[in-house]
Motif scaffolding. Structure first.
Motif, PDB file in Angstrom:
ATOM      1  N   LEU A   4      47.674  48.698  17.713  1.00  0.00           N
ATOM      2  CA  LEU A   4      46.372  48.173  18.068  1.00  0.00           C
ATOM      3  C   LEU A   4      45.958  47.098  17.086  1.00  0.00           C
ATOM      4  CD1 LEU A   4      44.094  51.274  18.620  1.00  0.00           C
ATOM      5  CD2 LEU A   4      44.248  49.285  20.081  1.00  0.00           C
ATOM      6  N   ASN A   5      45.433  45.994  17.604  1.00  0.00           N
ATOM      7  CA  ASN A   5      44.783  45.032  16.720  1.00  0.00           C
ATOM      8  C   ASN A   5      43.316  45.004  17.111  1.00  0.00           C
ATOM      9  OD1 ASN A   5      43.930  41.750  16.586  1.00  0.00           O
ATOM     10  ND2 ASN A   5      44.670  42.727  14.723  1.00  0.00           N
ATOM     11  N   LEU A   6      42.474  45.242  16.121  1.00  0.00           N
ATOM     12  CA  LEU A   6      41.033  45.272  16.357  1.00  0.00           C
ATOM     13  C   LEU A   6      40.385  44.188  15.510  1.00  0.00           C
ATOM     14  CD1 LEU A   6      40.629  49.127  15.864  1.00  0.00           C
ATOM     15  CD2 LEU A   6      40.695  47.927  18.051  1.00  0.00           C
ATOM     16  N   ALA A   7      39.567  43.378  16.138  1.00  0.00           N
ATOM     17  CA  ALA A   7      38.867  42.344  15.370  1.00  0.00           C
ATOM     18  C   ALA A   7      37.437  42.243  15.871  1.00  0.00           C
ATOM     19  CB  ALA A   7      39.577  41.004  15.505  1.00  0.00           C
ATOM     20  N   ILE A   8      36.536  42.006  14.949  1.00  0.00           N
ATOM     21  CA  ILE A   8      35.138  41.799  15.326  1.00  0.00           C
ATOM     22  C   ILE A   8      34.784  40.347  15.032  1.00  0.00           C
ATOM     23  CG2 ILE A   8      32.750  42.516  14.975  1.00  0.00           C
ATOM     24  CD1 ILE A   8      33.731  45.222  14.090  1.00  0.00           C
ATOM     25  N   TYR A   9      34.124  39.725  15.992  1.00  0.00           N
ATOM     26  CA  TYR A   9      33.655  38.357  15.820  1.00  0.00           C
ATOM     27  C   TYR A   9      32.135  38.366  15.896  1.00  0.00           C
ATOM     28  CZ  TYR A   9      38.401  36.937  17.102  1.00  0.00           C
ATOM     29  OH  TYR A   9      39.763  36.775  17.155  1.00  0.00           O
ATOM     30  N   GLN A  10      31.548  37.465  15.122  1.00  0.00           N
ATOM     31  CA  GLN A  10      30.104  37.290  15.207  1.00  0.00           C
ATOM     32  C   GLN A  10      29.845  35.905  15.770  1.00  0.00           C
ATOM     33  OE1 GLN A  10      28.055  37.062  11.432  1.00  0.00           O
ATOM     34  NE2 GLN A  10      26.182  37.921  12.302  1.00  0.00           N
ATOM     35  N   LYS A  46      32.989  33.628  15.265  1.00  0.00           N
ATOM     36  CA  LYS A  46      33.708  33.558  13.999  1.00  0.00           C
ATOM     37  C   LYS A  46      34.138  34.976  13.602  1.00  0.00           C
ATOM     38  CE  LYS A  46      33.108  29.249  13.733  1.00  0.00           C
ATOM     39  NZ  LYS A  46      31.801  28.652  13.555  1.00  0.00           N
ATOM     40  N   PRO A  47      35.354  35.109  13.025  1.00  0.00           N
ATOM     41  CA  PRO A  47      35.780  36.450  12.573  1.00  0.00           C
ATOM     42  C   PRO A  47      34.709  37.074  11.681  1.00  0.00           C
ATOM     43  CG  PRO A  47      37.558  34.877  12.330  1.00  0.00           C
ATOM     44  CD  PRO A  47      36.347  34.077  12.736  1.00  0.00           C
ATOM     45  N   PHE A  48      34.413  38.346  11.917  1.00  0.00           N
ATOM     46  CA  PHE A  48      33.356  39.015  11.171  1.00  0.00           C
ATOM     47  C   PHE A  48      33.928  40.262  10.498  1.00  0.00           C
ATOM     48  CE2 PHE A  48      29.860  42.221  11.173  1.00  0.00           C
ATOM     49  CZ  PHE A  48      28.995  41.577  10.305  1.00  0.00           C
ATOM     50  N   TYR A  60      36.090  42.345  10.017  1.00  0.00           N
ATOM     51  CA  TYR A  60      37.196  43.233  10.338  1.00  0.00           C
ATOM     52  C   TYR A  60      38.269  42.578  11.178  1.00  0.00           C
ATOM     53  CZ  TYR A  60      33.963  46.940   9.026  1.00  0.00           C
ATOM     54  OH  TYR A  60      33.105  47.746   8.359  1.00  0.00           O
ATOM     55  N   ASN A  61      39.482  42.752  10.762  1.00  0.00           N
ATOM     56  CA  ASN A  61      40.629  42.380  11.581  1.00  0.00           C
ATOM     57  C   ASN A  61      41.762  43.280  11.121  1.00  0.00           C
ATOM     58  OD1 ASN A  61      42.630  41.280  13.071  1.00  0.00           O
ATOM     59  ND2 ASN A  61      42.659  39.293  12.021  1.00  0.00           N
ATOM     60  N   VAL A  62      41.969  44.362  11.808  1.00  0.00           N
ATOM     61  CA  VAL A  62      42.964  45.333  11.364  1.00  0.00           C
ATOM     62  C   VAL A  62      44.002  45.585  12.445  1.00  0.00           C
ATOM     63  CG1 VAL A  62      41.407  46.512   9.776  1.00  0.00           C
ATOM     64  CG2 VAL A  62      41.601  47.343  12.121  1.00  0.00           C
TER      65      VAL A  62
HETATM   66  C1  LIG Z   1      43.774  38.876  13.015  1.00  0.00           C
HETATM   67  O1  LIG Z   1      45.034  39.133  12.446  1.00  0.00           O
HETATM   68  C2  LIG Z   1      46.108  38.798  13.295  1.00  0.00           C
HETATM   69  C3  LIG Z   1      47.382  39.261  12.628  1.00  0.00           C
HETATM   70  O2  LIG Z   1      47.353  39.036  11.257  1.00  0.00           O
HETATM   71  C4  LIG Z   1      46.072  37.281  13.579  1.00  0.00           C
HETATM   72  O3  LIG Z   1      47.121  36.927  14.439  1.00  0.00           O
HETATM   73  C5  LIG Z   1      44.734  36.947  14.218  1.00  0.00           C
HETATM   74  O4  LIG Z   1      44.629  35.552  14.414  1.00  0.00           O
HETATM   75  C6  LIG Z   1      43.593  37.404  13.348  1.00  0.00           C
HETATM   76  N1  LIG Z   1      42.335  37.249  14.034  1.00  0.00           N
HETATM   77  C7  LIG Z   1      41.227  36.875  13.403  1.00  0.00           C
HETATM   78  C8  LIG Z   1      40.011  36.883  14.229  1.00  0.00           C
HETATM   79  O5  LIG Z   1      41.209  36.549  12.237  1.00  0.00           O
END
Ligand SMILES: *[C@@H]1O[C@H](CO)[C@@H](O)[C@H](O)[C@H]1NC(C)=O
Ligand SMILES: *[C@@H]1O[C@H](CO)[C@@H](O)[C@H](O)[C@H]1NC(C)=O
Ligand SMILES: *[C@@H]1O[C@H](CO)[C@@H](O)[C@H](O)[C@H]1NC(C)=O
Length: 179
Positions: free
Chosen positions: A73-79, A85-87, A89-91
């Motif tokens: 799973l890739n989870l990311a929060i944007y604001q 824009k990335p906020f 968390y990006n795990v």
């Molecule tokens: C989150 O991390 C993944 C893998 O490292 C990357 O491909 C992706 O662009 C990143 N997303 C953000 C929102 O930073």
């Protein structure tokens, strides 16, 4: 773990800076995309507003090639500021390991807890049944966001990419505002 700890600390600081009186959480949109319909397809994925106080989201994924033994799973929060824009968390996590030890990734646990009690996903691998999130109320998500980890008022996107056997199969993105 260290990275996550420092992210939590950033969020803690934001909490101190930003006023906590959050009055409303609204999901504004949810987008479910299957990248391989022969592997998994969404039977439904929607938001529903029953009345002013009861609104919920539901989704159901049909798995056509189970059982699945490997989940990533890739989870990311944007604001949303000026575009999303990335906020904080990006795990990326191994879903099968995470489910067995949910403390191993506090960020994943936080996001998982936003819907887990309304889903049938909280069990160990493999997965060989439809995945369902049934009627998760906005009020429940709001409580998690504001009581557990207060978020500043803004618009957010919660983006998740789902991999099975190393291949990206689906994405679920939820858009929300806190006002
Ligand atoms: C989150 O991390 C993944 C893998 O490292 C990357 O491909 C992706 O662009 C990143 N997303 C953000 C929102 O930073
Ligand atoms: C909203 O709908 C729910 C479920 O049908 C009901 O229990 C609740 O009383 C309703 N609230 C209002 C303000 O109408
Ligand atoms: C998931 O299941 C575990 C073990 O049954 C339980 O301790 C935990 O509270 C559950 N988490 C959620 C979010 O439902």
């Amino acid at each position: 773990m260290f990275r996550e700890a420092s992210l939590y600390f950033s969020l803690f600081l934001i909490t101190l800076i930003v006023h906590k009186s959050l009055s409303g959480f609204e999901l504004t949109n949810v987008k479910c995309t299957s990248l391989d319909e022969s592997f998994a397809s969404f039977e439904y994925c929607y938001l529903k507003s029953v009345n002013r106080t009861y609104k919920y989201g539901s989704l159901r994924v049909k798995l056509h090639k189970g059982p699945i033994y490997k989940v990533k799973l890739n989870l990311a929060i944007y604001q949303r500021l000026n575009g999303y824009k990335p906020f904080l968390y990006n795990v990326t996590v191994d879903g099968c390991k995470f489910i067995l030890n949910q403390k191993s990734s506090p960020v994943t646990a936080f996001i998982f807890n936003l819907f887990a009690p309304y889903s049938n996903m909280n069990h160990s691998c493999p997965f060989d049944h439809d995945l369902v999130v049934e009627k998760v109320p906005y009020s429940y998500i709001n409580d998690q966001l504001t009581n557990v980890l207060p978020f500043p008022k803004s618009s957010y996107a919660f983006c998740s990419d789902w991999y099975a056997d190393g291949i990206k199969r689906a994405s679920v993105n939820a858009y929300a505002t806190l006002t």
